[in-house]
Design an enzyme around this catalytic site. Structure first.
Site, PDB file in Angstrom:
ATOM      1  N   GLU A 262      31.305  38.778  41.786  1.00  0.00           N
ATOM      2  CA  GLU A 262      32.142  37.878  40.999  1.00  0.00           C
ATOM      3  C   GLU A 262      31.424  36.557  40.760  1.00  0.00           C
ATOM      4  O   GLU A 262      30.694  36.093  41.646  1.00  0.00           O
ATOM      5  CB  GLU A 262      33.475  37.633  41.712  1.00  0.00           C
ATOM      6  CG  GLU A 262      34.352  38.869  41.800  1.00  0.00           C
ATOM      7  CD  GLU A 262      35.715  38.593  42.425  1.00  0.00           C
ATOM      8  OE1 GLU A 262      35.983  37.431  42.801  1.00  0.00           O
ATOM      9  OE2 GLU A 262      36.513  39.536  42.518  1.00  0.00           O
ATOM     10  N   HIS A 280      40.521  37.868  39.184  1.00  0.00           N
ATOM     11  CA  HIS A 280      40.898  37.412  40.527  1.00  0.00           C
ATOM     12  C   HIS A 280      42.094  36.451  40.460  1.00  0.00           C
ATOM     13  O   HIS A 280      42.039  35.310  40.929  1.00  0.00           O
ATOM     14  CB  HIS A 280      39.723  36.734  41.227  1.00  0.00           C
ATOM     15  CG  HIS A 280      39.778  36.853  42.720  1.00  0.00           C
ATOM     16  ND1 HIS A 280      38.671  37.036  43.513  1.00  0.00           N
ATOM     17  CD2 HIS A 280      40.825  36.819  43.589  1.00  0.00           C
ATOM     18  CE1 HIS A 280      39.022  37.106  44.775  1.00  0.00           C
ATOM     19  NE2 HIS A 280      40.334  36.975  44.857  1.00  0.00           N
ATOM     20  N   LEU A 281      43.189  36.971  39.912  1.00  0.00           N
ATOM     21  CA  LEU A 281      44.387  36.162  39.694  1.00  0.00           C
ATOM     22  C   LEU A 281      45.457  36.371  40.759  1.00  0.00           C
ATOM     23  O   LEU A 281      46.557  35.842  40.636  1.00  0.00           O
ATOM     24  CB  LEU A 281      44.987  36.489  38.318  1.00  0.00           C
ATOM     25  CG  LEU A 281      44.132  36.218  37.089  1.00  0.00           C
ATOM     26  CD1 LEU A 281      44.885  36.605  35.825  1.00  0.00           C
ATOM     27  CD2 LEU A 281      43.714  34.756  37.036  1.00  0.00           C
ATOM     28  N   GLY A 282      45.150  37.140  41.806  1.00  0.00           N
ATOM     29  CA  GLY A 282      46.180  37.487  42.781  1.00  0.00           C
ATOM     30  C   GLY A 282      46.956  36.306  43.322  1.00  0.00           C
ATOM     31  O   GLY A 282      48.162  36.381  43.523  1.00  0.00           O
ATOM     32  N   ALA A 283      46.262  35.193  43.562  1.00  0.00           N
ATOM     33  CA  ALA A 283      46.927  34.021  44.137  1.00  0.00           C
ATOM     34  C   ALA A 283      47.300  32.983  43.093  1.00  0.00           C
ATOM     35  O   ALA A 283      47.752  31.894  43.440  1.00  0.00           O
ATOM     36  CB  ALA A 283      46.015  33.384  45.181  1.00  0.00           C
TER      37      ALA A 283
END
Length: 528
Positions: A262, A280-283
């Site tokens: 990444e 990487h949008l999980g949070a």
């Protein structure tokens, strides 16, 4: 009394600054500085609150002459040199549970997007194609969700999936049958999960044990038509194998929020039909970012004003008076926990930590925390003596502490016993006069050994010439033996051999060692 000074160097919710002030700290919010600017400024501060932008390097830590604590608003601490911070006496904290709901919801959202091919349908509709007959989705109701990792985030995903009337099968070495019943899921081994699941979602950290847990071989064991979601960590899935099996039609779809490399500017998966990805949008929700900011402020302020320690990655919860006495015991406890974690880590149901002699006169909680940290660090990079008991409880692991005032063969001893499907397994250790930790018993066999560095563990049938065979095998492989440690139940019976070696033992050497006559078990061990 001078108030502790805190610098917030990355953008975060403004309420974090308010909490610092309410708790008795002076706070400055100065974001976007260069490393050189931060180096010039950091010497004034007792605390540094960051997110992912600030890189806390050796140079910054060298300049941070008054720094006592670094707080990361979030989980990942790749931007902090933790070993160097520890050497400088700086506590490093994170907020590992502030974004659990957000990440779980993202996984569920990706599952729906896969089931109904929403991104592709959206793109074609907006292009004016109106592809009403071009997309045939599947329902999630009644389908089986395979959950790899049943910790904090995984358990939330399970509860949401059960609310959608899905069946949930979970694989997690630390998930007990009782906890599985409480969660409403079926506990299974990995092969069973792969064979049953219509959807698979991963919620485990990236460690040596979990890297490529969905390897080419394991992906090939999945049910035809499976859909796979990963919002945990890149590197859990063999991305090239995933691409091949999607092209072959075995895997119906995949959704990744994380990649092995990444930022993922290119990937063989890009452009593959029924592949969805997010950066990487999980949070990345407003609520999660507020939560982690408020939590890190609470934790740091507590530490700076009262000495309380929460979610520290490099120190236990200890008082100033206890620390010198407990330090050697915690080193012993951590190594004993690591030993059983490496040798008997699957399907654990319970763990007992017993202390006797001089150890029984001390605060047992840090010793227990050290055992659990050693046990569970095989599966989590962020586990420590503070959060290990929470993680064990979360997985339903029955933890017992036993104190014996008696003094046995040794003036002080710590024993760790874990319950497994094969029965109880126990190891014990003591401290020598100089405070050095020493193993004195392993699975009922007396053996004295240091636990340090790379080691080789062998269970064999006691027979003449066996040690020579192992020595010859390692010599041919170019692996130098540091020390031999031997123990046996009886002449000609079961024996244990622990060797310290100067370099890691490769899989090829382990495979060859298993062919030596008399060998029952061979394991490579690693102690920090």
């Amino acid at each position: 009394m001078t108030k502790p000074r805190v610098l917030i160097s990355d953008k975060m919710d403004p309420n974090a600054a308010r909490i610092f002030e309410e708790k008795g700290c002076d706070v400055d919010v100065i974001t976007g500085e260069t490393p050189e600017q931060l180096i010039a400024r950091i010497g004034e501060y007792d605390g540094l609150a960051i997110r992912s932008s600030t890189k806390v390097t050796k140079a910054i830590l060298d300049a941070a002459t008054n720094l006592k604590v670094i707080g990361r608003a979030g989980i990942g601490v790749d931007n902090v040199d933790i070993p160097y911070a520890s050497g400088k006496g700086v506590v490093v904290m994170n907020t590992p549970f502030g974004n659990s709901i957000t990440t779980a919801e993202h996984a569920i959202a990706l599952m729906f997007a896969l089931a109904r091919q929403i991104p592709e349908a959206n793109a074609q509709t907006q292009a004016g194609l109106w592809p009403k007959n071009g997309f045939m989705g599947v329902e999630v109701t009644g389908k089986t969700l395979g959950l790899i990792g049943a910790g904090n985030i995984g358990s939330i995903v399970a509860s949401r999936a059960l609310g959608l009337k899905m069946k949930v099968v979970a694989y997690d070495p630390f998930l007990t049958p009782e906890r599985a019943i409480e969660m409403g899921v079926e506990k299974a081994d990995l092969d069973t999960l792969l064979a049953k699941a219509d959807f698979i979602t991963l919620h485990t950290p990236l460690t040596s044990e979990t890297k490529n847990i969905l390897s080419r071989e394991n992906l090939g064991k999945t049910k035809k038509g499976v859909r796979i979601i990963n919002c945990a960590r890149g590197g859990l899935i063999d991305e090239a194998a995933l691409k091949d099996l999607m092209d072959a039609g075995h895997i119906a779809g995949a959704a990744l929020d994380v990649f092995e490399t990444e930022p993922a500017k290119e990937s063989p998966l890009f452009g593959t039909p029924n592949f969805i990805c997010t950066p990487h949008l999980g949070a990345s929700t407003t609520e999660a970012q507020v939560n982690v900011a408020l939590q890190v402020a609470e934790q740091m302020a507590e530490f700076l004003t009262t000495g309380g320690v929460t979610n520290a990655l490099n120190m236990p919860s200890l008082s100033a008076e206890e620390a010198p006495k407990l330090k050697p015991y915690m080193a012993l406890a951590e190594r004993l926990g690591s030993l059983v974690g490496q040798l008997a880590h699957d399907n654990l149901t319970k763990i007992a930590i017993e202390v006797e002699g001089a150890a029984a006169q001390l605060n047992q909680k840090p010793i227990t925390g050290a055992v659990l940290a050693g046990l569970m660090k095989q599966y989590s990079q962020t586990v420590n003596m503070v959060n290990a008991p929470f993680l064990a409880k979360e997985r339903g692991l029955d933890v017992r502490e036993v104190r014996h005032d008696r003094e046995g063969i040794y003036h002080t001893m710590v024993r760790v016993t874990v319950g497994t499907a094969q029965g109880d397994r126990s190891v014990a250790g003591t401290l020598f006069g100089n405070g050095d930790p020493r193993l004195v018993e392993i699975f009922g066999i007396g053996i004295e050994a240091d636990l340090a560095g790379d080691m080789l563990y062998i269970v064999n049938t006691d027979a003449p010439g066996f040690i020579g065979s192992i020595g010859t095998l390692l010599g041919k492989a170019g692996i130098n033996i540091g020390t031999f440690h031997l123990g046996r139940r009886e002449a000609g019976g079961e024996a244990v051999l622990l060797l310290s070696v100067d370099s890691p033992v490769t899989e090829a050497v382990l495979a060859e060692a298993r062919t030596v006559p008399g060998v029952r078990t061979v394991r490579a061990l690693k102690f920090s």
